[in-house]
Design a protein around this motif. Structure first.
Motif, PDB file in Angstrom:
ATOM      1  N   LEU A 232       0.824  -1.210   0.000  1.00 30.01           N
ATOM      2  CA  LEU A 232       0.000   0.000   0.000  1.00 30.01           C
ATOM      3  C   LEU A 232       0.857   1.258   0.000  1.00 30.01           C
ATOM      4  N   LEU A 233       1.939   1.251   0.756  1.00 31.47           N
ATOM      5  CA  LEU A 233       2.813   2.421   0.807  1.00 31.47           C
ATOM      6  C   LEU A 233       3.468   2.684  -0.542  1.00 31.47           C
ATOM      7  N   ALA A 234       3.693   1.622  -1.304  1.00 28.80           N
ATOM      8  CA  ALA A 234       4.273   1.775  -2.640  1.00 28.80           C
ATOM      9  C   ALA A 234       3.260   2.331  -3.636  1.00 28.80           C
ATOM     10  N   ASN A 235       1.986   2.370  -3.224  1.00 31.42           N
ATOM     11  CA  ASN A 235       0.912   2.890  -4.089  1.00 31.42           C
ATOM     12  C   ASN A 235       0.071   3.865  -3.261  1.00 31.42           C
ATOM     13  N   PRO A 236       0.547   5.119  -3.097  1.00 27.64           N
ATOM     14  CA  PRO A 236      -0.058   6.064  -2.148  1.00 27.64           C
ATOM     15  C   PRO A 236      -1.536   6.359  -2.371  1.00 27.64           C
ATOM     16  N   VAL A 237      -1.979   6.449  -3.614  1.00 27.70           N
ATOM     17  CA  VAL A 237      -3.382   6.773  -3.878  1.00 27.70           C
ATOM     18  C   VAL A 237      -4.281   5.643  -3.390  1.00 27.70           C
ATOM     19  N   GLN A 238      -3.917   4.400  -3.728  1.00 30.94           N
ATOM     20  CA  GLN A 238      -4.685   3.253  -3.241  1.00 30.94           C
ATOM     21  C   GLN A 238      -4.639   3.173  -1.718  1.00 30.94           C
ATOM     22  N   SER A 239      -3.500   3.580  -1.158  1.00 24.57           N
ATOM     23  CA  SER A 239      -3.346   3.563   0.299  1.00 24.57           C
ATOM     24  C   SER A 239      -4.354   4.482   0.962  1.00 24.57           C
ATOM     25  N   THR A 240      -4.588   5.650   0.371  1.00 27.79           N
ATOM     26  CA  THR A 240      -5.570   6.588   0.922  1.00 27.79           C
ATOM     27  C   THR A 240      -6.974   5.989   0.895  1.00 27.79           C
ATOM     28  N   ILE A 241      -7.302   5.317  -0.206  1.00 31.07           N
ATOM     29  CA  ILE A 241      -8.618   4.677  -0.324  1.00 31.07           C
ATOM     30  C   ILE A 241      -8.786   3.602   0.748  1.00 31.07           C
TER      31      ILE A 241
END
Length: 484
Positions: A232-241
């Motif tokens: 998730l940290l490697a994909n910040p936008v998805q992490s926010t979701i």
């Protein structure tokens, strides 16, 4: 030392354990955003979300910590397991120049491990005292909190200097050494911790699921959790979701827990839940010291002193230093106000803390106004901001921990402390989102005066958020304190 007089001997072990764990944690926090933006060349808006998500995941893991402590291993064992995860994470960061995937995995391990260790060590401090020793418990938390801040003072200067002046990965390695010290101190004191910190469910641990012992499944699950956080940290936008989905799940969990409580328990838990929301608000403002303010300091604050340029990350040492200096003053003030029957309740202390945090950003705005006529901003404005934030933290954080141990139902101590940290988890995400208002993106190439104009507008918005939240708490604080 007189500081330890009349306190259980295990308090000293927990003091030094948390001091070294916080050395590793705050050392990383001091350099994380700067590393992402200056070395990894990640855009500011994404770097702030990565930072915010990482802090959020640290505290999301605390709910698992509460379950494991209350139902399976006891507080001491889960805290030790967390320390091992943290150490593995820092070692991964130090080796991440081999492959950047190790960087995200390292952050995932640290988030998981800190979530396991931090709430359980806090519960252990509370468990050292009986219900009749409320005043001594608060004093114990203040001493414990001092250990946190000693580690936090040393870390940004040491880790920040090594990271910015030698290499970023050497800085991560120094943080790993700090965590190793903390783990050793904790392990040495394990046999002396009180029995209520080591209550294990040995029968449950031996149970098997799909032919595998629960013990092994838990260890595997923690590694998988760290890997999920890393992804998730490697994909910040998805992490926010995902963080938003977690917030909805948290709301459902609280509702489910609420339905099972007795009437008197609901009254106590209501106080914890309401004040936890204002705690989130404070930490959203305070976390700017490790999210937006390092970028701000690096770009527009004059750091040339004593014939050298100070590392921007080292400035956060002052924040922790002021906490140490103010802690005895605040403790004396609470004791004095109690003697004259004027001590504010928990809500009153929280309101004072939020007021100080809001004023801290007024100081930043004034400093920018001064800098617009004199070039770069004087460092002393930052120190003034940190002083007010430190005053606010001492009004909120130790009192927040004390109120959870006081009001949590007896059989839910770990769960409620985990829930407290889980709610506060979202301060990481909200801090990262609030930092977006300041407007760092694509401003590093602008002239200093142009940057200052943009940042002034952003900090005015931050200040307005603080004012609104503080006014709301002022309006309801008497109702909260009456319930207590």
């Amino acid at each position: 030392m007189s500081m330890w007089k009349n306190h259980p001997s295990s308090l000293k072990r927990l003091f030094f354990t948390e001091m070294w764990e916080r050395f590793s944690f705050y050392g990383l926090n001091a350099v994380l955003v700067l590393f992402l933006t200056k070395s990894a060349h990640i855009p500011e808006n994404l770097a702030l979300i990565i930072f915010g998500s990482y802090v959020t995941y640290v505290y999301l893991a605390t709910t698992i910590a509460g379950f494991l402590a209350d139902r399976v291993y006891g507080y001491a064992k889960v805290a030790f397991m967390g320390g091992v995860c943290i150490l593995l994470g820092h070692i991964s960061l130090a080796l991440s120049d081999v492959t950047f995937l190790l960087f995200y995995f390292g952050l995932g391990c640290i988030a998981t491990g800190t979530g396991l260790l931090k709430p359980n060590v806090s519960v252990m401090v509370g468990k050292l005292y009986s219900d009749a020793e409320e005043d001594k418990r608060v004093q114990g938390f203040n001493i414990y909190y001092m250990g946190i801040n000693i580690g936090a003072v040393i870390a940004p200067t040491a880790v920040g200097f090594v990271a910015e002046k030698v290499s970023w990965h050497a800085g991560f390695g120094l943080a790993a050494i700090g965590m190793a010290f903390g783990l050793w101190v904790f392990h040495k004191g394990m046999k002396d911790f009180p029995s209520n910190c080591k209550l294990e469910n040995k029968h449950l641990r031996q149970q098997k699921l799909i032919g595998i012992k629960l013990d092994y499944l838990i260890y595997i699950g923690l590694i998988i959790l760290a890997a999920i956080f890393a992804s998730l940290l490697a994909n910040p936008v998805q992490s926010t979701i995902v963080s938003g989905i977690c917030l909805l799940i948290l709301g459902g969990y609280i509702f489910s827990l609420w339905r099972k409580l007795q009437l008197n328990e609901r009254n106590q838990v209501w106080i914890i839940l309401v004040l936890s929301l204002f705690s989130v608000s404070y930490w959203t403002l305070s976390n700017q010291t490790i999210s937006s303010l390092p970028i701000f300091i690096d770009r527009v604050v004059d750091l040339n002193y004593f014939g050298t340029t100070l590392p921007a990350s080292s400035i956060s040492s002052f924040y922790s230093l002021i906490l140490i200096l103010l802690a005895p003053v605040i403790a004396w003030f609470w004791n004095f106000s109690k003697r004259i029957n004027r001590e504010p309740g928990y809500a009153g202390k929280f309101a004072l803390g939020l007021t100080m945090a809001t004023l801290a950003f007024v100081v930043i705005i004034l400093g920018i106004m001064q800098a617009s006529h004199a070039g770069k901003m004087n460092l002393f404005w930052i120190l003034g901001c940190y002083t007010l934030l430190g005053f606010g933290e001492l009004c909120i954080s130790p009192n927040g921990l004390a109120l959870v141990t006081k009001y949590a139902p007896q059989n839910l101590s770990g769960v409620m402390m985990g829930l407290w940290w889980m709610i506060n988890a979202f301060a990481g995400l909200t801090a990262g989102l609030l930092a977006q208002l300041i407007g760092f993106e694509n401003t590093d190439k602008l002239a200093t005066d142009q940057q200052l104009t943009i940042y002034q507008s952003g900090f005015i918005k931050v200040t307005l958020v603080g004012i609104i939240i503080t006014v709301i708490l002022m309006m309801i604080k008497n109702k909260i304190d009456r319930r207590g």
